[in-house]
Design a protein around this motif. Structure first.
Motif, PDB file in Angstrom:
ATOM      1  N   LYS A   1      -0.234   0.210  -4.899  1.00 45.11           N
ATOM      2  CA  LYS A   1       0.056  -0.421  -3.620  1.00 45.11           C
ATOM      3  C   LYS A   1       0.662  -1.792  -3.894  1.00 45.11           C
ATOM      4  O   LYS A   1       0.611  -2.294  -5.010  1.00 45.11           O
ATOM      5  CB  LYS A   1      -1.209  -0.548  -2.778  1.00 45.11           C
ATOM      6  CG  LYS A   1      -2.319  -1.376  -3.425  1.00 45.11           C
ATOM      7  CD  LYS A   1      -3.555  -1.346  -2.552  1.00 45.11           C
ATOM      8  CE  LYS A   1      -4.651  -2.221  -3.036  1.00 45.11           C
ATOM      9  NZ  LYS A   1      -5.264  -1.943  -4.271  1.00 45.11           N
ATOM     10  N   VAL A   2       1.245  -2.379  -2.885  1.00 46.29           N
ATOM     11  CA  VAL A   2       1.837  -3.699  -3.037  1.00 46.29           C
ATOM     12  C   VAL A   2       0.735  -4.675  -3.444  1.00 46.29           C
ATOM     13  O   VAL A   2      -0.377  -4.632  -2.922  1.00 46.29           O
ATOM     14  CB  VAL A   2       2.503  -4.144  -1.717  1.00 46.29           C
ATOM     15  CG1 VAL A   2       2.993  -5.577  -1.820  1.00 46.29           C
ATOM     16  CG2 VAL A   2       3.640  -3.205  -1.364  1.00 46.29           C
ATOM     17  N   GLY A   3       1.040  -5.540  -4.390  1.00 44.73           N
ATOM     18  CA  GLY A   3       0.060  -6.534  -4.825  1.00 44.73           C
ATOM     19  C   GLY A   3      -0.627  -6.181  -6.121  1.00 44.73           C
ATOM     20  O   GLY A   3      -1.414  -6.969  -6.630  1.00 44.73           O
ATOM     21  N   ASP A   4      -0.372  -4.981  -6.693  1.00 40.04           N
ATOM     22  CA  ASP A   4      -0.987  -4.622  -7.960  1.00 40.04           C
ATOM     23  C   ASP A   4      -0.381  -5.442  -9.091  1.00 40.04           C
ATOM     24  O   ASP A   4       0.834  -5.623  -9.163  1.00 40.04           O
ATOM     25  CB  ASP A   4      -0.807  -3.138  -8.261  1.00 40.04           C
ATOM     26  CG  ASP A   4      -1.799  -2.269  -7.505  1.00 40.04           C
ATOM     27  OD1 ASP A   4      -2.651  -2.814  -6.789  1.00 40.04           O
ATOM     28  OD2 ASP A   4      -1.717  -1.047  -7.653  1.00 40.04           O
ATOM     29  N   ILE A   5      -1.254  -5.947  -9.951  1.00 36.27           N
ATOM     30  CA  ILE A   5      -0.855  -6.786 -11.076  1.00 36.27           C
ATOM     31  C   ILE A   5      -1.506  -6.237 -12.332  1.00 36.27           C
ATOM     32  O   ILE A   5      -2.645  -5.774 -12.302  1.00 36.27           O
ATOM     33  CB  ILE A   5      -1.354  -8.238 -10.875  1.00 36.27           C
ATOM     34  CG1 ILE A   5      -0.713  -8.860  -9.655  1.00 36.27           C
ATOM     35  CG2 ILE A   5      -1.097  -9.096 -12.097  1.00 36.27           C
ATOM     36  CD1 ILE A   5      -1.283 -10.214  -9.322  1.00 36.27           C
ATOM     37  N   GLU A   6      -0.798  -6.329 -13.440  1.00 33.83           N
ATOM     38  CA  GLU A   6      -1.398  -6.040 -14.739  1.00 33.83           C
ATOM     39  C   GLU A   6      -1.704  -7.372 -15.411  1.00 33.83           C
ATOM     40  O   GLU A   6      -0.833  -8.228 -15.561  1.00 33.83           O
ATOM     41  CB  GLU A   6      -0.443  -5.229 -15.612  1.00 33.83           C
ATOM     42  CG  GLU A   6      -1.051  -4.870 -16.943  1.00 33.83           C
ATOM     43  CD  GLU A   6      -0.130  -4.044 -17.807  1.00 33.83           C
ATOM     44  OE1 GLU A   6      -0.472  -3.850 -18.978  1.00 33.83           O
ATOM     45  OE2 GLU A   6       0.925  -3.597 -17.318  1.00 33.83           O
ATOM     46  N   PHE A   7      -2.968  -7.556 -15.790  1.00 27.53           N
ATOM     47  CA  PHE A   7      -3.408  -8.747 -16.511  1.00 27.53           C
ATOM     48  C   PHE A   7      -3.464  -8.388 -17.991  1.00 27.53           C
ATOM     49  O   PHE A   7      -4.069  -7.376 -18.358  1.00 27.53           O
ATOM     50  CB  PHE A   7      -4.807  -9.182 -16.048  1.00 27.53           C
ATOM     51  CG  PHE A   7      -4.860  -9.665 -14.625  1.00 27.53           C
ATOM     52  CD1 PHE A   7      -4.710 -11.015 -14.333  1.00 27.53           C
ATOM     53  CD2 PHE A   7      -5.064  -8.776 -13.585  1.00 27.53           C
ATOM     54  CE1 PHE A   7      -4.769 -11.465 -13.023  1.00 27.53           C
ATOM     55  CE2 PHE A   7      -5.124  -9.216 -12.270  1.00 27.53           C
ATOM     56  CZ  PHE A   7      -4.971 -10.565 -11.990  1.00 27.53           C
TER      57      PHE A   7
END
Length: 166
Positions: A34-40
């Motif tokens: 979904k919009v807003g997913d980030i990989e750290f």
């Protein structure tokens, strides 16, 4: 003595183990759900040498609290593969803390790596979570005390980085 990662500029440091958690790379997730997913993408260092790394997904969301903008970054440690990697890292560094205690200490270090920021114009909140079912599945007892959210998540750690006026 338990790990205790204290904020430093662009990192968090545990004096007992000598391990630093560097502020991570944050990239858009390669397959966003979904919009807003980030990989750290985190790196762990001791004496200038890499001793580990950890990558996982999270989200970012802009909210308004009491008329102020706040970016909320959620670090989701729930997937089994992430929790198992955390336990492997614990063994690799020879940590003897109970698994739940180590997880909470490491989670605090992950969010504390952001605490030294001084160029943010909005408040930033970093929250590390895990789901109770996922913890149980990998053999980590659910910690007592942390806040539990309505979706079954447990807040393992959080930090607020207040806005800095430039």
């Amino acid at each position: 003595m338990s790990i205790d990662f204290k904020p430093r500029e662009r990192s968090a440091f545990d004096e007992i183990s000598g391990i630093s958690i560097l502020m991570p790379r944050m990239l858009p997730a390669s397959l966003p759900e979904k919009v807003g997913d980030i990989e750290f993408q985190y790196s762990f260092r001791r004496d200038g040498q890499d001793v580990g790394a950890l990558g996982f997904l999270g989200t970012e969301e802009l909210v308004e609290i009491d008329g102020r903008r706040e970016w909320v970054y959620t670090l989701d440690l729930s997937p089994d593969i992430v929790l198992e990697e955390i336990l492997r890292f614990k063994r690799a560094i020879g940590n003897a803390d109970p698994d739940a205690e180590f997880l909470q200490g490491l989670a605090q270090g992950l969010v504390n790596a952001f605490a030294g920021q001084t160029s943010n114009v909005d408040d930033l909140r970093y929250v590390a979570i895990a789901h109770a079912d996922d913890l149980a599945r990998v053999g980590i007892s659910v910690p007592d005390g942390p806040a539990r959210l309505t979706d079954g998540s447990i807040v393992l750690a959080d930090v607020l980085v207040a806005a800095h006026v430039i």
